[in-house]
Write an enzyme that holds these catalytic residues in place. Sequence first.
Site, PDB file in Angstrom:
ATOM      1  N   PRO A   9       7.413 -13.985   7.309  1.00 48.73           N
ATOM      2  CA  PRO A   9       6.291 -14.195   8.216  1.00 48.73           C
ATOM      3  C   PRO A   9       4.955 -14.467   7.524  1.00 48.73           C
ATOM      4  CG  PRO A   9       6.973 -11.893   8.209  1.00 48.73           C
ATOM      5  CD  PRO A   9       8.034 -12.660   7.486  1.00 48.73           C
ATOM      6  N   ASN A  10       4.244 -15.406   8.108  1.00 46.99           N
ATOM      7  CA  ASN A  10       2.881 -15.805   7.717  1.00 46.99           C
ATOM      8  C   ASN A  10       2.807 -16.598   6.417  1.00 46.99           C
ATOM      9  OD1 ASN A  10       1.579 -14.459   9.979  1.00 46.99           O
ATOM     10  ND2 ASN A  10       2.207 -12.560   8.985  1.00 46.99           N
ATOM     11  N   ARG A  17      -4.455 -19.021   4.460  1.00 48.64           N
ATOM     12  CA  ARG A  17      -4.459 -17.610   4.828  1.00 48.64           C
ATOM     13  C   ARG A  17      -5.029 -16.768   3.687  1.00 48.64           C
ATOM     14  NH1 ARG A  17       1.001 -14.038   4.019  1.00 48.64           N
ATOM     15  NH2 ARG A  17       0.177 -12.148   4.954  1.00 48.64           N
ATOM     16  N   TYR A  22      -4.012 -14.818  -1.647  1.00 44.44           N
ATOM     17  CA  TYR A  22      -2.800 -15.646  -1.770  1.00 44.44           C
ATOM     18  C   TYR A  22      -3.045 -17.044  -2.346  1.00 44.44           C
ATOM     19  CZ  TYR A  22      -0.964 -11.948   1.230  1.00 44.44           C
ATOM     20  OH  TYR A  22      -0.590 -10.726   1.740  1.00 44.44           O
ATOM     21  N   ASN A  72      10.860 -13.796  -0.317  1.00 39.98           N
ATOM     22  CA  ASN A  72       9.583 -13.143  -0.024  1.00 39.98           C
ATOM     23  C   ASN A  72       9.619 -12.797   1.461  1.00 39.98           C
ATOM     24  OD1 ASN A  72       6.990 -12.279   0.434  1.00 39.98           O
ATOM     25  ND2 ASN A  72       6.022 -13.935  -0.731  1.00 39.98           N
ATOM     26  N   ALA A  75       5.503  -9.157   5.303  1.00 39.00           N
ATOM     27  CA  ALA A  75       5.293  -7.790   5.794  1.00 39.00           C
ATOM     28  C   ALA A  75       6.594  -7.100   6.207  1.00 39.00           C
ATOM     29  CB  ALA A  75       4.319  -7.806   6.966  1.00 39.00           C
ATOM     30  N   GLU A  96      13.670 -10.063  -4.896  1.00 39.78           N
ATOM     31  CA  GLU A  96      12.482  -9.870  -4.055  1.00 39.78           C
ATOM     32  C   GLU A  96      11.264 -10.408  -4.806  1.00 39.78           C
ATOM     33  OE1 GLU A  96      11.447  -5.718  -3.736  1.00 39.78           O
ATOM     34  OE2 GLU A  96       9.952  -6.089  -2.185  1.00 39.78           O
ATOM     35  N   HIS A  98       6.889 -11.262  -4.499  1.00 37.30           N
ATOM     36  CA  HIS A  98       5.607 -11.196  -3.800  1.00 37.30           C
ATOM     37  C   HIS A  98       4.566 -11.941  -4.616  1.00 37.30           C
ATOM     38  CE1 HIS A  98       7.194  -8.385  -0.946  1.00 37.30           C
ATOM     39  NE2 HIS A  98       7.721  -7.711  -1.954  1.00 37.30           N
ATOM     40  N   ARG A 105      -2.179  -2.658  -3.791  1.00 35.91           N
ATOM     41  CA  ARG A 105      -2.790  -2.805  -2.464  1.00 35.91           C
ATOM     42  C   ARG A 105      -2.640  -1.511  -1.654  1.00 35.91           C
ATOM     43  NH1 ARG A 105      -1.031  -8.470  -0.047  1.00 35.91           N
ATOM     44  NH2 ARG A 105      -2.767  -7.954   1.342  1.00 35.91           N
TER      45      ARG A 105
HETATM   46  C1  DQA Z   1       3.392 -10.578   0.392  1.00 37.53           C
HETATM   47  C2  DQA Z   1       2.869  -9.143   0.387  1.00 37.53           C
HETATM   48  C3  DQA Z   1       3.084  -8.487   1.743  1.00 37.53           C
HETATM   49  O1  DQA Z   1       2.579  -7.156   1.715  1.00 37.53           O
HETATM   50  C4  DQA Z   1       2.374  -9.267   2.824  1.00 37.53           C
HETATM   51  O2  DQA Z   1       2.629  -8.686   4.077  1.00 37.53           O
HETATM   52  C5  DQA Z   1       2.688 -10.714   2.800  1.00 37.53           C
HETATM   53  C6  DQA Z   1       2.801 -11.402   1.524  1.00 37.53           C
HETATM   54  C7  DQA Z   1       3.075 -11.307  -0.925  1.00 37.53           C
HETATM   55  O3  DQA Z   1       3.703 -12.321  -1.188  1.00 37.53           O
HETATM   56  O4  DQA Z   1       2.183 -10.889  -1.660  1.00 37.53           O
HETATM   57  O5  DQA Z   1       2.785 -11.349   3.841  1.00 37.53           O
HETATM   58  O6  DQA Z   1       4.797 -10.550   0.537  1.00 37.53           O
END
Ligand code: DQA
Length: 152
Positions: A9-10, A17, A22, A72, A75, A96, A98, A105
């Site tokens: 998501p996102n 964003r 990011y 990735n 959230a 995994e 990020h 964070r």
């Molecule tokens: C993320 C870190 C997550 O905490 C966050 O919710 C994201 C992006 C990252 O790539 O840093 O959406 O996965």
Amino acid sequence: MKILILNGPNLNLLGRREKSIYGSRSFEDYYEKDLVPAFPDLELAYFQSNVEGVLIDKLHEVGFHYQGIVFNAGAYTHSSLALADAIAAIETPVIEVHISNVFAREATRHVTYIGGRCVGSISGFGLESYRLALQYFERQKPNKVGFTYTKA
Ligand code: DQA
């Protein structure tokens, strides 16, 4: 070797964003201009969804014949037992990733439901986190069933 890059998501909004966290580059641009040319020996595929169930369906779809998944989960990383179960259920090894350093964070982001089901985790190297994960898969020698890592 078939490798799926799976974004949750996102992450479709990368480049627009929260740029201070990011960055200002879209994932599609990074994927096409940097990742695909850097790994000519890997057969890369990319998929993004904002929907938890769609991500689970994708893991099920590729998780018995691809050789690796770079995931990735956004959230959902910090909330989804269902995604953790899906990773545990499939045969394909998952890394995994990020973009941000989730451990630097908020405390809620220090928890990862999926991390314990993955080969390992890469966090905090910006978009280069994806490249590091692909380097791991690239350097594995496929065993006779075509997988580079045998899940316990
Ligand atoms: C993320 C870190 C997550 O905490 C966050 O919710 C994201 C992006 C990252 O790539 O840093 O959406 O996965």
